[in-house]
Enzyme design. Structure first.
Site, short mmCIF file in Angstrom:
data_model
loop_
_atom_site.label_atom_id
_atom_site.label_comp_id
_atom_site.label_asym_id
_atom_site.label_seq_id
_atom_site.Cartn_x
_atom_site.Cartn_y
_atom_site.Cartn_z
N MET A 1 0.82 -1.19 0.00
CA MET A 1 0.00 0.00 0.00
C MET A 1 0.86 1.25 0.00
O MET A 1 2.03 1.22 0.39
CB MET A 1 -0.90 0.01 1.24
CG MET A 1 -1.91 -1.14 1.29
SD MET A 1 -3.11 -1.17 -0.06
CE MET A 1 -2.43 -2.48 -1.08
N CYS A 2 0.28 2.35 -0.41
CA CYS A 2 0.99 3.62 -0.44
C CYS A 2 1.07 4.20 0.97
O CYS A 2 0.55 3.65 1.93
CB CYS A 2 0.25 4.59 -1.36
SG CYS A 2 -0.11 3.92 -3.01
N ARG A 3 1.75 5.32 1.09
CA ARG A 3 1.77 6.11 2.32
C ARG A 3 1.40 7.53 1.93
O ARG A 3 1.86 8.06 0.91
CB ARG A 3 3.16 6.14 2.96
CG ARG A 3 3.82 4.80 3.22
CD ARG A 3 3.29 4.12 4.48
NE ARG A 3 2.02 3.47 4.19
CZ ARG A 3 1.26 2.88 5.13
NH1 ARG A 3 1.60 2.93 6.39
NH2 ARG A 3 0.14 2.29 4.78
#
Length: 254
Positions: free
Chosen positions: A1-3
């Site tokens: 997942m992104c941040r």
């Protein structure tokens, strides 16, 4: 997942949360603490959007490369003082392109938007929702990704005059119904209101005398950080913060 992370409040520089804090977004790009099975690094692009003037349109800087390879943004971020910003680093979903246009934040008019997550069963699972968009909107998506489609669906509601919180929470309900177990963690701001959601991922919040920051992971050890419960929305307006439970069918607040 992104941040990703976002701020709303008195003028500040984005340099600390993005670059200089102990666990800044830069560190989270190569050493995230909570990816929840969604990859190991966030090296598929990055972006920063901010408001040069209160009430004006945002500026944006994006690249498809890892944040740690960019020599321009650190000095640029240090030179900026702004009342609101959104920054993100991307971990691209397998099968989706790695391009600058796929990196958050997305923008339209005064809005900045970031999505941390994935739409399960993409693209077939949300084909029905996509039919609600004008054909030209579909043909001109910034990138053939789930995040770009989510932004197109959301901005259509905003352009139609929907309340931002209602637009966000209704979209989450519709996508979850069409694509169960999706991860739908949003940040949305127009420089006056900031909305964040937790839908199967982490989000932390810290309030100061000057403003409020939302972040996928705390970027420093300050004890003022608090975790936003999963399946909740946060709405921040000048001096007022609301935390609202979400449900899978529909959730909203006045």
């Amino acid at each position: 997942m992104c941040r990703h992370l976002a701020y709303l409040g008195a003028p500040v520089s984005p340099a600390e949360p993005v670059f200089t804090a102990p666990h800044a977004l830069l560190v989270q790009s190569y050493a995230p603490r909570d990816m929840r099975g969604g990859g190991s690094v966030n090296a598929d692009g990055f972006g920063l959007g901010w408001y040069p003037e209160p009430g004006g349109a945002p500026q944006r800087y994006r690249r498809q490369s890892p944040l740690w390879t960019d020599a321009t943004l650190p000095a640029l971020a240090a030179s900026v003082r702004t009342t609101a910003f959104v920054a993100a680093v991307r971990n691209g979903t397998t099968g989706m392109p790695v391009t600058e246009a796929a990196a958050a934040p997305f923008t339209d008019g005064r809005w900045l938007f970031s999505h941390n997550g994935v739409v399960r069963g993409w693209p077939g699972s949300v084909a029905g929702l996509a039919k609600a968009l004008d054909v030209t909107e579909l043909l001109t998506l910034e990138a053939p990704t789930d995040s770009a489609l989510l932004w197109a669906l959301l901005r259509a509601r905003l352009r139609a005059g929907a309340d931002p919180l209602t637009a966000v929470t209704d979209l989450i309900g519709e996508v979850e119904a069409a694509a169960p177990a999706s991860r739908l963690n949003f940040l949305l701001t127009d420089g006056e209101t900031l909305i964040g959601t937790t839908w199967t991922h982490s989000l932390s919040m810290r309030s100061t005398a000057g403003g409020v920051v939302l972040a996928s992971e705390p970027y420093d050890p300050d004890p003022a950080w608090t975790a936003v419960p999963d399946y909740h929305a946060v709405r921040i307006r000048r001096g007022v913060t609301d935390v609202i439970p979400l449900t899978s069918d529909r959730s909203t607040a006045s």
